[in-house]
Design a protein around this motif. Structure first.
Motif, PDB file in Angstrom:
ATOM      1  N   GLY A 143       0.798  -1.218   0.000  1.00 40.59           N
ATOM      2  CA  GLY A 143       0.000   0.000   0.000  1.00 40.59           C
ATOM      3  C   GLY A 143       0.830   1.266   0.000  1.00 40.59           C
ATOM      4  N   GLN A 144       2.096   1.181   0.412  1.00 44.81           N
ATOM      5  CA  GLN A 144       2.962   2.356   0.462  1.00 44.81           C
ATOM      6  C   GLN A 144       3.953   2.424  -0.701  1.00 44.81           C
ATOM      7  OE1 GLN A 144       3.911   3.909   4.673  1.00 44.81           O
ATOM      8  NE2 GLN A 144       4.070   1.694   4.915  1.00 44.81           N
ATOM      9  N   LEU A 145       4.001   1.394  -1.523  1.00 44.32           N
ATOM     10  CA  LEU A 145       4.880   1.438  -2.687  1.00 44.32           C
ATOM     11  C   LEU A 145       4.307   2.419  -3.715  1.00 44.32           C
ATOM     12  CD1 LEU A 145       5.745  -2.350  -2.973  1.00 44.32           C
ATOM     13  CD2 LEU A 145       7.370  -0.503  -2.518  1.00 44.32           C
ATOM     14  N   PRO A 146       5.154   3.110  -4.454  1.00 43.35           N
ATOM     15  CA  PRO A 146       4.682   4.194  -5.313  1.00 43.35           C
ATOM     16  C   PRO A 146       3.949   3.704  -6.557  1.00 43.35           C
ATOM     17  CG  PRO A 146       7.038   3.876  -5.594  1.00 43.35           C
ATOM     18  CD  PRO A 146       6.631   3.003  -4.453  1.00 43.35           C
ATOM     19  N   ALA A 147       3.155   4.589  -7.141  1.00 38.30           N
ATOM     20  CA  ALA A 147       2.468   4.290  -8.399  1.00 38.30           C
ATOM     21  C   ALA A 147       3.486   3.918  -9.465  1.00 38.30           C
ATOM     22  CB  ALA A 147       1.656   5.503  -8.843  1.00 38.30           C
ATOM     23  N   GLY A 148       3.138   2.933 -10.285  1.00 43.39           N
ATOM     24  CA  GLY A 148       4.035   2.463 -11.322  1.00 43.39           C
ATOM     25  C   GLY A 148       4.996   1.386 -10.872  1.00 43.39           C
ATOM     26  N   CYS A 149       5.053   1.133  -9.576  1.00 47.14           N
ATOM     27  CA  CYS A 149       5.935   0.083  -9.051  1.00 47.14           C
ATOM     28  C   CYS A 149       5.519  -1.268  -9.630  1.00 47.14           C
ATOM     29  CB  CYS A 149       5.849   0.050  -7.530  1.00 47.14           C
ATOM     30  SG  CYS A 149       7.005  -1.078  -6.731  1.00 47.14           S
ATOM     31  N   ARG A 150       6.506  -2.103  -9.918  1.00 43.50           N
ATOM     32  CA  ARG A 150       6.250  -3.430 -10.455  1.00 43.50           C
ATOM     33  C   ARG A 150       6.757  -4.473  -9.466  1.00 43.50           C
ATOM     34  NH1 ARG A 150       9.044  -1.632 -16.076  1.00 43.50           N
ATOM     35  NH2 ARG A 150       8.609   0.527 -15.541  1.00 43.50           N
ATOM     36  N   ALA A 151       6.046  -5.568  -9.367  1.00 44.27           N
ATOM     37  CA  ALA A 151       6.428  -6.608  -8.412  1.00 44.27           C
ATOM     38  C   ALA A 151       6.394  -7.969  -9.081  1.00 44.27           C
ATOM     39  CB  ALA A 151       5.498  -6.601  -7.203  1.00 44.27           C
ATOM     40  N   LEU A 152       7.335  -8.811  -8.682  1.00 43.64           N
ATOM     41  CA  LEU A 152       7.321 -10.219  -9.047  1.00 43.64           C
ATOM     42  C   LEU A 152       7.032 -10.995  -7.765  1.00 43.64           C
ATOM     43  CD1 LEU A 152       7.815 -12.116 -11.511  1.00 43.64           C
ATOM     44  CD2 LEU A 152      10.115 -12.473 -10.603  1.00 43.64           C
ATOM     45  N   LEU A 153       5.894 -11.659  -7.739  1.00 40.63           N
ATOM     46  CA  LEU A 153       5.407 -12.355  -6.553  1.00 40.63           C
ATOM     47  C   LEU A 153       5.374 -13.851  -6.815  1.00 40.63           C
ATOM     48  CD1 LEU A 153       3.912 -12.500  -3.760  1.00 40.63           C
ATOM     49  CD2 LEU A 153       1.782 -12.146  -5.056  1.00 40.63           C
ATOM     50  N   LEU A 154       6.002 -14.622  -5.926  1.00 39.19           N
ATOM     51  CA  LEU A 154       5.977 -16.081  -5.996  1.00 39.19           C
ATOM     52  C   LEU A 154       5.174 -16.621  -4.818  1.00 39.19           C
ATOM     53  CD1 LEU A 154       8.345 -15.353  -7.900  1.00 39.19           C
ATOM     54  CD2 LEU A 154       9.524 -17.389  -7.066  1.00 39.19           C
ATOM     55  N   THR A 155       4.289 -17.570  -5.108  1.00 37.46           N
ATOM     56  CA  THR A 155       3.449 -18.152  -4.068  1.00 37.46           C
ATOM     57  C   THR A 155       3.532 -19.675  -4.104  1.00 37.46           C
ATOM     58  OG1 THR A 155       1.493 -18.287  -5.492  1.00 37.46           O
ATOM     59  CG2 THR A 155       1.808 -16.238  -4.252  1.00 37.46           C
ATOM     60  N   LEU A 156       2.998 -20.289  -3.069  1.00 38.99           N
ATOM     61  CA  LEU A 156       2.769 -21.728  -3.038  1.00 38.99           C
ATOM     62  C   LEU A 156       1.284 -21.977  -2.861  1.00 38.99           C
ATOM     63  CD1 LEU A 156       5.643 -23.018  -0.706  1.00 38.99           C
ATOM     64  CD2 LEU A 156       5.500 -23.251  -3.187  1.00 38.99           C
ATOM     65  N   ASP A 157       0.792 -23.017  -3.500  1.00 39.65           N
ATOM     66  CA  ASP A 157      -0.616 -23.396  -3.382  1.00 39.65           C
ATOM     67  C   ASP A 157      -0.652 -24.902  -3.126  1.00 39.65           C
ATOM     68  OD1 ASP A 157      -3.316 -23.804  -3.496  1.00 39.65           O
ATOM     69  OD2 ASP A 157      -3.565 -23.139  -5.573  1.00 39.65           O
ATOM     70  N   TYR A 158      -1.141 -25.273  -1.943  1.00 42.46           N
ATOM     71  CA  TYR A 158      -1.279 -26.681  -1.583  1.00 42.46           C
ATOM     72  C   TYR A 158      -2.440 -26.791  -0.594  1.00 42.46           C
ATOM     73  CZ  TYR A 158       1.115 -25.388   2.793  1.00 42.46           C
ATOM     74  OH  TYR A 158       1.458 -24.797   3.986  1.00 42.46           O
ATOM     75  N   PRO A 159      -2.965 -27.989  -0.346  1.00 37.65           N
ATOM     76  CA  PRO A 159      -4.053 -28.125   0.622  1.00 37.65           C
ATOM     77  C   PRO A 159      -3.556 -27.760   2.026  1.00 37.65           C
ATOM     78  CG  PRO A 159      -3.955 -30.039  -0.836  1.00 37.65           C
ATOM     79  CD  PRO A 159      -2.694 -29.264  -1.059  1.00 37.65           C
ATOM     80  N   GLN A 160      -3.983 -26.621   2.525  1.00 37.93           N
ATOM     81  CA  GLN A 160      -3.455 -26.116   3.795  1.00 37.93           C
ATOM     82  C   GLN A 160      -3.701 -27.081   4.946  1.00 37.93           C
ATOM     83  OE1 GLN A 160      -1.770 -22.601   4.482  1.00 37.93           O
ATOM     84  NE2 GLN A 160      -1.062 -24.418   5.564  1.00 37.93           N
ATOM     85  N   ALA A 161      -4.781 -27.831   4.886  1.00 40.43           N
ATOM     86  CA  ALA A 161      -5.100 -28.769   5.968  1.00 40.43           C
ATOM     87  C   ALA A 161      -4.088 -29.902   6.068  1.00 40.43           C
ATOM     88  CB  ALA A 161      -6.499 -29.346   5.769  1.00 40.43           C
ATOM     89  N   GLU A 162      -3.290 -30.120   5.011  1.00 36.86           N
ATOM     90  CA  GLU A 162      -2.342 -31.231   5.014  1.00 36.86           C
ATOM     91  C   GLU A 162      -1.021 -30.887   5.695  1.00 36.86           C
ATOM     92  OE1 GLU A 162      -3.926 -33.366   0.886  1.00 36.86           O
ATOM     93  OE2 GLU A 162      -1.951 -32.412   0.943  1.00 36.86           O
ATOM     94  N   MET A 163      -0.773 -29.597   5.930  1.00 36.86           N
ATOM     95  CA  MET A 163       0.500 -29.200   6.539  1.00 36.86           C
ATOM     96  C   MET A 163       0.348 -27.841   7.202  1.00 36.86           C
ATOM     97  SD  MET A 163       4.269 -28.719   4.726  1.00 36.86           S
ATOM     98  CE  MET A 163       3.886 -27.134   3.949  1.00 36.86           C
ATOM     99  N   ASP A 164       0.927 -27.705   8.374  1.00 34.93           N
ATOM    100  CA  ASP A 164       0.978 -26.400   9.019  1.00 34.93           C
ATOM    101  C   ASP A 164       2.085 -25.571   8.368  1.00 34.93           C
ATOM    102  OD1 ASP A 164      -1.036 -27.061  10.812  1.00 34.93           O
ATOM    103  OD2 ASP A 164       0.368 -27.848  12.298  1.00 34.93           O
ATOM    104  N   GLY A 165       1.793 -24.290   8.137  1.00 32.95           N
ATOM    105  CA  GLY A 165       2.841 -23.401   7.655  1.00 32.95           C
ATOM    106  C   GLY A 165       3.658 -22.868   8.818  1.00 32.95           C
TER     107      GLY A 165
END
Length: 218
Positions: A143-165
Motif C-alpha cells: 500500500g505504500q509502494l509508489p504508483a508504477g511500481c512493479r512486483a514479481l510475486l511467488l506463491t505456493l498453493d497446496y491443501p493447507q489442511a495437510e500441513m501447518d505453515g
C-alpha cells in the motif's frame, strides 16, 4: 509477526528454507518487468537469499529487509563484503555498494523508505505470514509502494489442511483479493513442484504448485 519464531530459527540454525542457488523463476521472469538500470528493488523478508546478489548483478540498487541480524551478517560474510553499518529509525542499515539490508521489522517500514522503490521481489514474504498478517502486510507494504511500481510475486498453493505453515498456502484467489484494489495482476506461470520438494511430500502434502505473478501498481 511472530518475530521470536523467526529469530529462533536463525539462532538455532533451522534454515532449511534457505536455497543454495538463485531462484530459476526469478531469472526467467525478472527481465519481463522491463525495469531501467539502477532501479531500486525491495526484497522483503530476505533472509540471506542469493537472489539479492543476483539482483544487484543485474544493475539494481537493492533494499533487502530482514529481521534476523544473523541472516544479514551471514549474507555479507558469505559474499566477502564489509558493510557500513548505520542506525536508523526503522532498524540497523547495512550497506555495501548497491546492496542495503535493513535489519528490522517489515511492519516498521514507512512511505519515505519505500518511495524510491521501483520494484519488489517477493519470494518468501507473503507465504511466510499467517492469513491475518498477509492482509496487514499487503496493506502496509504494498500500500505504500509508489504508483508504477512493479512486483514479481511467488506463491505456493497446496491443501493447507495437510500441513501447518510456514510456508503457507496462498492460492491465486487470495492474491486477487489482497491486491486487486490497486494492483494489476498477471499470472505468468503455474508450476507443479511437489516432485522437487520431497520434504513437503514427506509431511503429507498431496499437491503443491508455485505461482508466479507480475503486479503493477496504479
Amino acid at each position: 509477526m511472530d518475530t521470536d519464531f523467526w529469530l529462533q530459527r536463525w539462532e538455532q540454525g533451522q534454515t532449511g528454507f534457505h536455497q543454495s542457488r538463485v531462484m530459476p523463476l526469478l531469472q526467467k521472469h525478472w527481465p519481463g518487468l522491463g525495469l531501467p538500470a539502477g532501479s531500486r528493488v525491495l526484497v522483503p523478508l530476505a533472509g540471506k537469499t542469493l537472489d539479492v546478489a543476483w539482483l544487484a548483478e543485474q544493475g539494481h540498487a537493492v533494499l533487502a529487509v530482514e529481521l534476523s541480524p544473523i541472516a544479514v551478517e551471514q549474507f555479507f560474510e558469505e559474499h566477502g563484503l564489509r558493510p557500513e553499518i548505520l542506525p536508523t529509525p526503522r532498524g540497523t542499515l547495512y550497506r555495501a555498494g548497491t546492496i542495503e539490508f535493513l535489519c528490522g521489522d517489515i511492519f516498521d517500514l514507512d512511505a519515505e523508505t519505500l518511495a524510491g522503490c521501483a520494484a519488489c521481489y517477493d519470494r518468501a514474504a507473503l507465504i511466510a505470514l499467517t492469513p491475518a498478517l498477509r492482509a496487514r502486510y499487503a496493506r502496509h507494504v504494498y500500500g505504500q509502494l509508489p504508483a508504477g511500481c512493479r512486483a514479481l510475486l511467488l506463491t505456493l498453493d497446496y491443501p493447507q489442511a495437510e500441513m501447518d505453515g510456514p510456508p503457507f498456502s496462498v492460492p491465486e484467489s487470495e492474491v486477487q483479493a489482497l491486491y486487486c484494489d490497486r494492483w494489476r495482476i498477471e499470472r505468468l506461470e503455474t508450476r507443479d513442484v511437489l516432485a522437487q520438494e520431497p520434504k513437503f511430500a514427506a509431511r503429507g502434502v498431496s499437491r503443491m504448485q508455485t505461482g508466479v505473478f507480475r503486479l503493477t501498481a496504479a
